[in-house]
Structure formats: structure tokens, C-alpha cells
Scaffold this active site. Structure first.
Site, PDB file in Angstrom:
ATOM      1  N   HIS A  64       0.830  -1.211   0.000  1.00  0.00           N
ATOM      2  CA  HIS A  64       0.000   0.000   0.000  1.00  0.00           C
ATOM      3  C   HIS A  64       0.858   1.252   0.000  1.00  0.00           C
ATOM      4  O   HIS A  64       0.360   2.328  -0.325  1.00  0.00           O
ATOM      5  CB  HIS A  64      -0.895   0.050   1.246  1.00  0.00           C
ATOM      6  N   HIS A  94       5.889   6.479   6.454  1.00  0.00           N
ATOM      7  CA  HIS A  94       5.454   6.049   5.126  1.00  0.00           C
ATOM      8  C   HIS A  94       4.851   7.259   4.417  1.00  0.00           C
ATOM      9  O   HIS A  94       4.697   8.326   5.025  1.00  0.00           O
ATOM     10  CB  HIS A  94       4.410   4.916   5.227  1.00  0.00           C
ATOM     11  N   HIS A  96       1.945   8.836   1.261  1.00  0.00           N
ATOM     12  CA  HIS A  96       0.768   8.671   0.408  1.00  0.00           C
ATOM     13  C   HIS A  96       0.997   9.617  -0.756  1.00  0.00           C
ATOM     14  O   HIS A  96       1.545  10.721  -0.552  1.00  0.00           O
ATOM     15  CB  HIS A  96      -0.513   9.067   1.160  1.00  0.00           C
ATOM     16  N   GLU A 106      -3.334  13.212   1.846  1.00  0.00           N
ATOM     17  CA  GLU A 106      -4.584  12.737   2.471  1.00  0.00           C
ATOM     18  C   GLU A 106      -5.324  13.922   3.087  1.00  0.00           C
ATOM     19  O   GLU A 106      -6.480  14.181   2.757  1.00  0.00           O
ATOM     20  CB  GLU A 106      -4.264  11.667   3.518  1.00  0.00           C
ATOM     21  N   HIS A 119       3.812  10.469   6.675  1.00  0.00           N
ATOM     22  CA  HIS A 119       3.261  10.182   8.003  1.00  0.00           C
ATOM     23  C   HIS A 119       4.325   9.531   8.870  1.00  0.00           C
ATOM     24  O   HIS A 119       4.823   8.453   8.537  1.00  0.00           O
ATOM     25  CB  HIS A 119       2.050   9.248   7.886  1.00  0.00           C
ATOM     26  N   THR A 178      -5.738   6.146   8.573  1.00  0.00           N
ATOM     27  CA  THR A 178      -6.405   6.501   7.304  1.00  0.00           C
ATOM     28  C   THR A 178      -6.515   5.307   6.367  1.00  0.00           C
ATOM     29  O   THR A 178      -6.976   5.435   5.233  1.00  0.00           O
ATOM     30  CB  THR A 178      -5.638   7.615   6.558  1.00  0.00           C
TER      31      THR A 178
HETATM   32  C1  LIG Z   1      -2.642  -3.541  14.515  1.00  0.00           C
HETATM   33  C2  LIG Z   1      -1.858  -2.274  14.487  1.00  0.00           C
HETATM   34  C3  LIG Z   1      -1.813  -1.637  13.120  1.00  0.00           C
HETATM   35  C4  LIG Z   1      -3.187  -1.626  12.517  1.00  0.00           C
HETATM   36  C5  LIG Z   1      -0.806  -2.372  12.228  1.00  0.00           C
HETATM   37  C6  LIG Z   1      -0.676  -1.754  10.878  1.00  0.00           C
HETATM   38  C7  LIG Z   1      -0.445  -0.238  10.914  1.00  0.00           C
HETATM   39  O1  LIG Z   1       0.496   0.274  11.487  1.00  0.00           O
HETATM   40  N1  LIG Z   1      -1.355   0.471  10.214  1.00  0.00           N
HETATM   41  C8  LIG Z   1      -1.374   1.848   9.965  1.00  0.00           C
HETATM   42  C9  LIG Z   1      -0.461   2.775  10.465  1.00  0.00           C
HETATM   43  C10 LIG Z   1      -0.579   4.146  10.142  1.00  0.00           C
HETATM   44  C11 LIG Z   1      -1.607   4.580   9.301  1.00  0.00           C
HETATM   45  S1  LIG Z   1      -1.779   6.261   8.880  1.00  0.00           S
HETATM   46  N2  LIG Z   1      -1.934   6.366   7.299  1.00  0.00           N
HETATM   47  O2  LIG Z   1      -0.576   6.947   9.347  1.00  0.00           O
HETATM   48  O3  LIG Z   1      -3.025   6.719   9.495  1.00  0.00           O
HETATM   49  C12 LIG Z   1      -2.503   3.670   8.794  1.00  0.00           C
HETATM   50  C13 LIG Z   1      -2.385   2.308   9.117  1.00  0.00           C
HETATM   51 ZN   LIG Z   2      -0.422   7.256   6.352  1.00  0.00          ZN
END
Ligand SMILES: CC[C@H](C)CCC(=O)Nc1ccc(S(N)(=O)=O)cc1
Ligand SMILES: [Zn+2]
Length: 240
Positions: A64, A94, A96, A106, A119, A178
Site C-alpha cells: 500500500h 510512510h 501517500h 490525504e 506520516h 487513514t
Molecule cells: C494492529 C496495528 C496496526 C493496525 C498495524 C498496521 C499499521 O500500522 N497500520 C497503519 C499505520 C498508520 C496509518 S496512517 N496512514 O498513518 O493513518 C494507517 C495504518
Molecule cells: Zn499514512
């Protein structure tokens, strides 16, 4: 490929509520930020970032996004201050981004999108034992959002320290992850000042693939952003 969601027509953001009903919850992210409506809160102090001793572990294409993970067994890399009552440990960062042009971030500011959004994901290790546990708690995570805007300059490496703009003025609000599982566990801190990235850097993101190399239909990874979600009465606060 391992996840029941994506950014395509068959599995994109408008369908996530089928497997993740919290998608229609009361504190979903991202949002469209309206600077004039954000209440300036003098009690909001500056955020403090301590990334000097940050230890990156790996960089991966998780299907992703591109994710850089950090060693989080101690408080060597933390964000604190601002709206946060505790130090939060850096877990990963990471990005987007969009297919081309300026869409891709976002969060938006008065409907304006940036080319990309970085992020930096942190968790409250004072109150919770693990990132997974913190990710389901209303004060479990703090994500620092930084807009990237296309420009002709180049930028050196992805060391989070050198990725920061000059001003740490920010907006903050209570929101969510998100992407699925969309947990409503994030204190969002979005910096007002974007950093500049070159079109060359942006094109490198777009060469990443949603699918593994071996799969026949090579899906280019782009437009991996969720559109703004309803504010539902939430207040967005602004640092000075
Ligand atoms: C089980 C714990 C967690 C779901 C494992 C996977 C994870 O870290 N997901 C994650 C992290 C950051 C964002 S964002 N885009 O920064 O809001 C979105 C998804
Ligand atoms: Zn993110």
C-alpha cells in the site's frame, strides 16, 4: 494480496465500510483543514522531536505504500509536547501520493491537495505495552503529517530529521488511521509548512507496485490516499 482492501474501483475507500464499519465513525481521518475555523489555542505548546538516535530497521513496499520501520524498544526517537501528554515512540514512517500533478496528500487545506504526504507514526509506550495495543486505544497513537509539494529542488536522504520544514507550526485534531483497520486512536499533528520534493523523487514513488513483482498484472502504486472524511463536530486546534 494479503489485504481485503486497496485503492482500486473494487476495493477502494468508498467500500472499506463493508469490512470496517468504523469507516463511518465519529473521528475518521483524513479531514479537510480550514485554517480560519481552526481555533488558536495558546495552551498548545511547541512539539518536540527527538530523532537524533533514530535507528531504522528496514524499508519495505507493504503493498500500500513504502514504509521505513524503526527500532522502538526504548525512547531513543520520540515526539512530545504540543497536544501530547506523554512522549510517543517513532514506529515507522510512510508516504501517500497521487498519480500525477498535485493530488496525492490525504489531508487537504481548504480543498487544496499536495502531491504527497509523509506520516511519521508514533505510539504511547508510557501507557501501553505494544504498538498493536496502543493502535486500538483513543490516546494510543500520534501521527505527524508533513505535506510534500512538487518543486525542482532535490532532497538528500529520508532521515526524518532532515525531512522537517523550518517551521513546526501545526494543526491538531483527534482522528483515526487513514487505512483499514481505521482505528480511532490517532492524535493528528499536521505541519502547516510543506517540504519540497522534486518531480524525480515523486516519479520514484510511482515506480513502486501495489502487487508483487512476480504477479502478472503489474499494478502501479499511485493514488494511495483516502479522501477527506466528515468532521462530525470535531474541533481543529492551531498552534501559534
Ligand atoms: C494492529 C496495528 C496496526 C493496525 C498495524 C498496521 C499499521 O500500522 N497500520 C497503519 C499505520 C498508520 C496509518 S496512517 N496512514 O498513518 O493513518 C494507517 C495504518
Ligand atoms: Zn499514512
Amino acid at each position: 494480496t494479503g489485504h481485503d482492501w486497496g485503492y482500486g474501483v473494487e476495493d477502494g475507500p468508498s467500500l472499506w465500510h463493508q469490512n470496517y464499519p468504523i469507516a463511518k465513525g465519529s473521528r475518521q481521518s483524513p479531514i479537510d483543514i480550514l485554517p480560519q475555523t481552526a481555533s488558536h489555542d495558546p495552551s498548545l505548546g511547541p512539539i518536540a522531536l527527538k530523532y537524533d538516535q533514530c535507528t531504522s530497521i528496514n524499508i519495505a513496499n507493504n503493498g500500500h505504500s513504502v514504509v521505513v520501520e524503526f527500532e522502538d524498544s526504548d525512547d531513543r526517537s520520540v515526539i512530545q509536547g504540543g497536544p501530547l501528554d506523554n512522549p510517543y515512540r517513532l514506529k515507522q514512517f510512510h508516504f501517500h501520493w497521487g498519480g500525477k500533478g498535485c493530488r496525492g496528500s490525504e489531508h487537504t487545506v481548504e480543498g487544496h491537495s499536495y502531491a504527497s504526504e509523509l506520516h511519521l507514526v508514533h505510539w504511547n509506550a508510557v501507557k501501553y505495552e505494544t504498538f498493536g495495543e496502543a493502535a486500538t486505544a483513543p490516546d494510543g497513537l500520534a501521527v505527524l503529517g508533513i505535506f510534500l509539494e512538487g518543486s525542482v529542488t532535490d532532497f538528500k536522504s529520508f532521515n526524518p530529521k532532515c525531512l522537517l520544514p523550518s517551521s513546526l507550526h501545526y494543526w491538531t485534531y483527534l482522528g483515526s488511521l487513514t487505512t483499514p483497520p481505521l482505528h480511532e486512536s490517532v492524535t493528528w499533528i499536521v505541519l502547516k509548512e510543506p517540504i519540497a520534493v522534486s518531480e524525480k523523487q515523486m516519479s520514484k514513488f510511482r515506480m513502486l507496485l501495489f502487487t508483487g513483482e512476480e504477479e502478472d498484472q503489474r499494478m502501479r502504486m499511485e493514488n494511495n490516499f483516502r479522501p477527506p472524511q466528515p468532521l462530525k463536530g470535531r474541533k481543529v486546534r492551531s498552534s501559534n
